[in-house]
Design a protein around this motif. Sequence first.
Motif, mmCIF file in Angstrom:
data_model
loop_
_atom_site.group_PDB
_atom_site.id
_atom_site.type_symbol
_atom_site.label_atom_id
_atom_site.label_comp_id
_atom_site.label_asym_id
_atom_site.label_seq_id
_atom_site.Cartn_x
_atom_site.Cartn_y
_atom_site.Cartn_z
ATOM 1 N N MET A 234 0.813 -1.209 0.000
ATOM 2 C CA MET A 234 0.000 0.000 0.000
ATOM 3 C C MET A 234 0.850 1.264 0.000
ATOM 4 N N GLU B 280 -19.142 -0.323 -6.937
ATOM 5 C CA GLU B 280 -17.734 -0.695 -6.893
ATOM 6 C C GLU B 280 -17.477 -1.933 -7.753
ATOM 7 N N SER C 182 -15.654 -4.546 -7.201
ATOM 8 C CA SER C 182 -15.694 -5.790 -6.431
ATOM 9 C C SER C 182 -17.123 -6.235 -6.162
ATOM 10 N N ASN D 79 -7.214 3.911 2.335
ATOM 11 C CA ASN D 79 -7.495 2.901 1.316
ATOM 12 C C ASN D 79 -6.856 3.295 -0.017
ATOM 13 N N ASN E 136 -18.398 4.467 -1.297
ATOM 14 C CA ASN E 136 -17.276 4.244 -0.385
ATOM 15 C C ASN E 136 -16.013 5.013 -0.789
ATOM 16 N N LYS F 270 -14.851 6.077 -3.632
ATOM 17 C CA LYS F 270 -14.118 5.658 -4.822
ATOM 18 C C LYS F 270 -14.676 6.350 -6.060
ATOM 19 N N ALA G 61 -7.069 0.560 -2.777
ATOM 20 C CA ALA G 61 -6.277 -0.583 -2.318
ATOM 21 C C ALA G 61 -7.088 -1.861 -2.212
ATOM 22 N N ASP G 62 -8.408 -1.747 -2.031
ATOM 23 C CA ASP G 62 -9.228 -2.949 -1.861
ATOM 24 C C ASP G 62 -9.904 -3.380 -3.153
ATOM 25 N N GLU G 63 -9.480 -2.834 -4.288
ATOM 26 C CA GLU G 63 -10.010 -3.244 -5.585
ATOM 27 C C GLU G 63 -8.886 -3.826 -6.449
ATOM 28 N N VAL H 94 -7.064 -6.400 -6.245
ATOM 29 C CA VAL H 94 -5.876 -6.666 -5.435
ATOM 30 C C VAL H 94 -4.918 -7.610 -6.153
ATOM 31 N N HIS I 233 -4.111 -3.684 -8.142
ATOM 32 C CA HIS I 233 -5.097 -2.608 -7.984
ATOM 33 C C HIS I 233 -5.442 -1.939 -9.310
#
Length: 578
Positions: free
Chosen positions: A23, A127, A129, A273, A315, A317, A387-389, A391, A395
């Motif tokens: 990250m 999102e 994800s 994030n 969220n 994004k 960071a949470d997409e 992965v 990313h």
Amino acid sequence: MRVWGVLRKSVLGLLSIVVIGGMTGSSVHAEGLLRYYFPPEESLDKVITTQVCIYGGTSAGVVAALELKRLGIDSVIVHPGVRIGGLTASGLGWTDFGTQDAVQGIAREFYERLGATYDMPIRWTFEPSVALAVFEEMVAEAGVEVYDKAFLDRAAGVKMEHNRIVSLTTENGLTVRAAYFIDATYEGDLMAAAGVSYTTGRESNSVYDETYNGRQVRQKHQFLRDVSPYIVEGDPSSGLLGGIETEIPVQGQGDHRIQAYNFRICMTDQPDNRVPFPKPANYDRSWYILLERYFAAGFGTDVDNFFQKFDRIPNGKTDTNNHGGISTDFIGQNYDWPTGSYQTREQIYQQHVGYIQGYWWFVANDPVVGQVAPTIQARLQNWGLAADEFVEYGHWPPQLYVREARRMVSDYVITEHDFFGRTRVSDSVGLASYGMDSHNCARFVTAEGYVKNEGDVQIGGIQPYRLSYRAIVPRRGECANLAVPVCVSASHIAYGSVRMEPVFMILAQSSAAAIAQAIDSGGVDLQSVDIKQLQRTLEQRGQRLVWGTYLDDVDGTIIDSEQSSQVIVTGDWLASSS
């Protein structure tokens, strides 16, 4: 949110994933997975027999599989990719839908399922994800096997008998025998291998008596200030910077060029994030000299314009898209994609990754940008990749935005006349409603010695219009058991409206229903299905085939009663909305 498992077979096995930098690193990438093409590593040597083979795990492929299951038809998805859902699960979270009520059937169900994950009736922004989870849920419900990284053997992978596809074989040795096939890819490789007529590039306006086809120099997504295109600024003898042509376009003239590709990037400005923009291994600063000059010419102070297409999704994004005269569209660098070999496409893919990653790194980090666009650079430094997409891909979305590749040429070609409502077909199997949207196709030097973009067309303000069944099946006599819901039969400029993910899903459901009807009718050619029966089935299953009530749906005459006091209406007449 509940996520169902997916029956998935990888024809290459599992690849190791290496993420460098985490990250906080400056070089974030997924070694081995962020690519278009996966050459075979071993021979699967497997034969599957099923009723329908779906080539392409895009949003259209998933919807087709689910509809076939609900109609009692078995299918399999052979997917030349690593992630199902196509663009919808790879960053395109800001849905281009046009008129929401025109999106019905399973396409609307998809957005309602998205809404349920956000505790809403329906959700059009989402999102990546979450979209992937919904697609996986739909695949699990369909009970369909998905074979990932499975590329059609384009040399000998399609066996034909009596104008029908008998089997499909991948480079890795997977053979699927089926009664019917669906090409749900963005490129139309199966369609082409089956001998179906297609085209690429732009038709001249004269071909279909159109206005907005062919080469177009317009004002949207254009250079708003004079910028020199030469390696040495203002010096023609120094040569041109990359991606710039000397040929001055002739308005409306056809050519081989196609609208630019990019990636739809999921960004965030949430510090907890956020991953810094990576500097690609193939970084080439020369590609951004035009942007540097554009900033210096005054665009560097136009902060709101630069950040205009950071479209917010949940969220914290974004779905960040191309915007303006020079942005993430890699203009003119994709001409060989539609019919190119897998190796050629892989090279183009990596060039696009490098250019677009380099674009964001350049703006956020280059010291010259700090001088000519300090506010833009400072603000962009508050942004990064989510960071949470994605992965497993560093990313970064794995699916390149292939806005246009092959387009089938069938017994009916959708044109701007359909878009404007001048033509209303009687064999409608769905609606489209987004504006005619072509991104730029080329850059050129003007007679005055400045750079201009060419090809961007954005025409809106119309009602939803009908999509002909004949536009999703090949010409009679070419291939009798293939449906094509993505690379549909349309002119370049009309495809600019059709090419939206909700429409692909709509046409995929219609393709599946047509195949089920053909099977129930004893295996008839798709060109011979009873259209009225198909339309009744589609309406029963939630599709919408017409917008409003048109007099051309019945026998009669159109009379403009509001404009003439001489008209006396007797009996029952239907009102027209157009």
